[in-house]
Design a protein around this motif. Structure first.
Motif, short mmCIF file in Angstrom:
data_model
loop_
_atom_site.label_atom_id
_atom_site.label_comp_id
_atom_site.label_asym_id
_atom_site.label_seq_id
_atom_site.Cartn_x
_atom_site.Cartn_y
_atom_site.Cartn_z
N MET A 152 26.53 3.17 3.07
CA MET A 152 25.13 2.91 2.75
C MET A 152 24.53 4.04 1.91
O MET A 152 23.72 3.81 1.01
CB MET A 152 24.32 2.74 4.04
N MET A 153 24.95 5.27 2.21
CA MET A 153 24.46 6.43 1.48
C MET A 153 24.83 6.34 0.00
O MET A 153 23.98 6.55 -0.88
CB MET A 153 25.04 7.71 2.09
N VAL A 154 26.08 6.00 -0.27
CA VAL A 154 26.53 5.89 -1.65
C VAL A 154 25.85 4.71 -2.35
O VAL A 154 25.43 4.82 -3.51
CB VAL A 154 28.07 5.74 -1.69
N CYS A 155 25.70 3.60 -1.62
CA CYS A 155 25.01 2.44 -2.20
C CYS A 155 23.57 2.78 -2.56
O CYS A 155 23.06 2.39 -3.62
CB CYS A 155 25.05 1.27 -1.22
N ALA A 156 22.89 3.50 -1.66
CA ALA A 156 21.50 3.88 -1.91
C ALA A 156 21.39 4.80 -3.13
O ALA A 156 20.47 4.67 -3.93
CB ALA A 156 20.92 4.57 -0.67
N TRP A 157 22.33 5.71 -3.25
CA TRP A 157 22.36 6.61 -4.41
C TRP A 157 22.54 5.82 -5.71
O TRP A 157 21.87 6.07 -6.71
CB TRP A 157 23.47 7.63 -4.22
N LEU A 158 23.43 4.84 -5.69
CA LEU A 158 23.65 4.00 -6.86
C LEU A 158 22.41 3.17 -7.18
O LEU A 158 22.05 3.01 -8.36
CB LEU A 158 24.85 3.08 -6.64
N VAL A 159 21.76 2.65 -6.15
CA VAL A 159 20.52 1.90 -6.36
C VAL A 159 19.45 2.77 -6.99
O VAL A 159 18.72 2.35 -7.89
CB VAL A 159 20.02 1.30 -5.02
N ALA A 160 19.38 4.04 -6.54
CA ALA A 160 18.40 4.98 -7.11
C ALA A 160 18.67 5.23 -8.59
O ALA A 160 17.75 5.28 -9.41
CB ALA A 160 18.43 6.28 -6.33
N ARG A 161 19.92 5.36 -8.94
CA ARG A 161 20.27 5.57 -10.34
C ARG A 161 19.92 4.35 -11.19
O ARG A 161 19.44 4.48 -12.32
CB ARG A 161 21.75 5.91 -10.47
#
Length: 295
Positions: free
Chosen positions: A281-290
């Protein structure tokens, strides 16, 4: 740095360059630590003076609504410490640390609204529990009544941590060292160490530290790409809203959570499975932020 993905970071770093000596960074950390300690101690002393040991203990553990709100609110002393350090040692104000306020707020909103859509989708998808039924902690009415204050308290807490670690510390190190390995890694390590809690987490303590360090690196990356703390605060805010206000642990900082997990932080089996989910989820959230920042 102007031709790299981190070109925007220079807007945050440039004001630090005239006063980039390492002793200023270290003294700044001392100022922040002392300010936070004094503020926390004064609040604890005031609570103790009421004669209610239960009230003082709830402030330390965060296991009551009032105690948790007060505990999160005390992170404002961390922000105050950064303001004092930046002004006295680098001759700059808070907006120099956070980035332009308008741009920061705009980027925060761009990121946080997509993150909450992502979290809503995750909560609507199976599985619908944490391996066993969640334990109700607050009634829905009480939780909703507290929600505005709870959200504000979480925002104070996450903003303070980002202002210190991805703001003052990351910027100060970037002014002195060109390599991202220094100005991204060192704040992330210090951030992770601050979350080391073997008393509550037991054998999971080092795993949580490692996951927190990775989170710090992702926040450092998104800040350097954005040129403000807005996206990092949004990511941190969304993460902590889930962890502190929606589903908390029964043995730690549970005062404002709607539900509690059926296991505690020291559960080596179940927790490690959910730490893997948290990593994804952390990596997904980071990608969503980008993605949000490109809109």
């Amino acid at each position: 740095m102007t031709d790299t993905p981190y070109a925007a970071h220079e807007r945050l770093v440039a004001p630090c360059r005239p006063r980039q000596a390492i002793w200023r960074v270290l003294l700044g950390l001392v100022i922040v630590t002392v300010t936070l300690f004094v503020g926390y101690s004064v609040v604890l002393r005031m609570l103790t003076a009421t004669g209610s040991q239960e009230l003082a203990l709830s402030f330390i553990t965060g296991d009551s609504q009032f105690g948790m709100l007060l505990l999160l609110g005390c992170f404002g002393f961390m922000t105050l410490g950064v303001v004092l350090a930046a002004r006295q040692l680098q001759r700059r104000g808070l907006q120099s640390v956070t980035g332009d306020y308008r741009q920061m707020v705009r980027q925060f909103w761009q990121v946080v609204r997509l993150l909450f859509l992502l979290m809503l989708a995750v909560f609507l998808l199976p599985p619908y529990d944490f391996g066993a039924p969640l334990t109700p902690n607050l009634s829905l009415g009480s939780w909703l009544a507290l929600l505005p204050l709870s959200l504000l308290a979480v925002l104070i807490q996450v903003s303070a941590e980002e202002i210190l670690f991805r703001g003052y510390l990351q910027q100060s190190l970037a002014a002195r060292f060109r390599s991202p390995l220094v100005w991204m890694l060192v704040p992330s390590i210090l951030f992770a160490i601050g979350h080391y809690s073997p008393e509550q987490a037991g054998e999971n303590a080092l795993l949580i530290v490692g996951l927190t360090g990775l989170f710090g690196l992702l926040m450092a990356d998104i800040t350097a790409r954005a040129g403000t703390l807005g996206p990092a605060i949004a990511l941190h805010f969304a993460n902590n809203v889930v962890a502190l206000l929606i589903v908390g642990f029964p043995d730690m900082l549970s005062g404002l959570a709607l539900y509690l997990t059926p296991f505690d932080m020291s559960d080596t089996g179940t927790l490690r499975l959910w730490l893997l989910v948290d990593l994804i989820m952390m990596v997904c959230a980071w990608l969503v932020a980008r993605i949000a920042m490109r809109r």
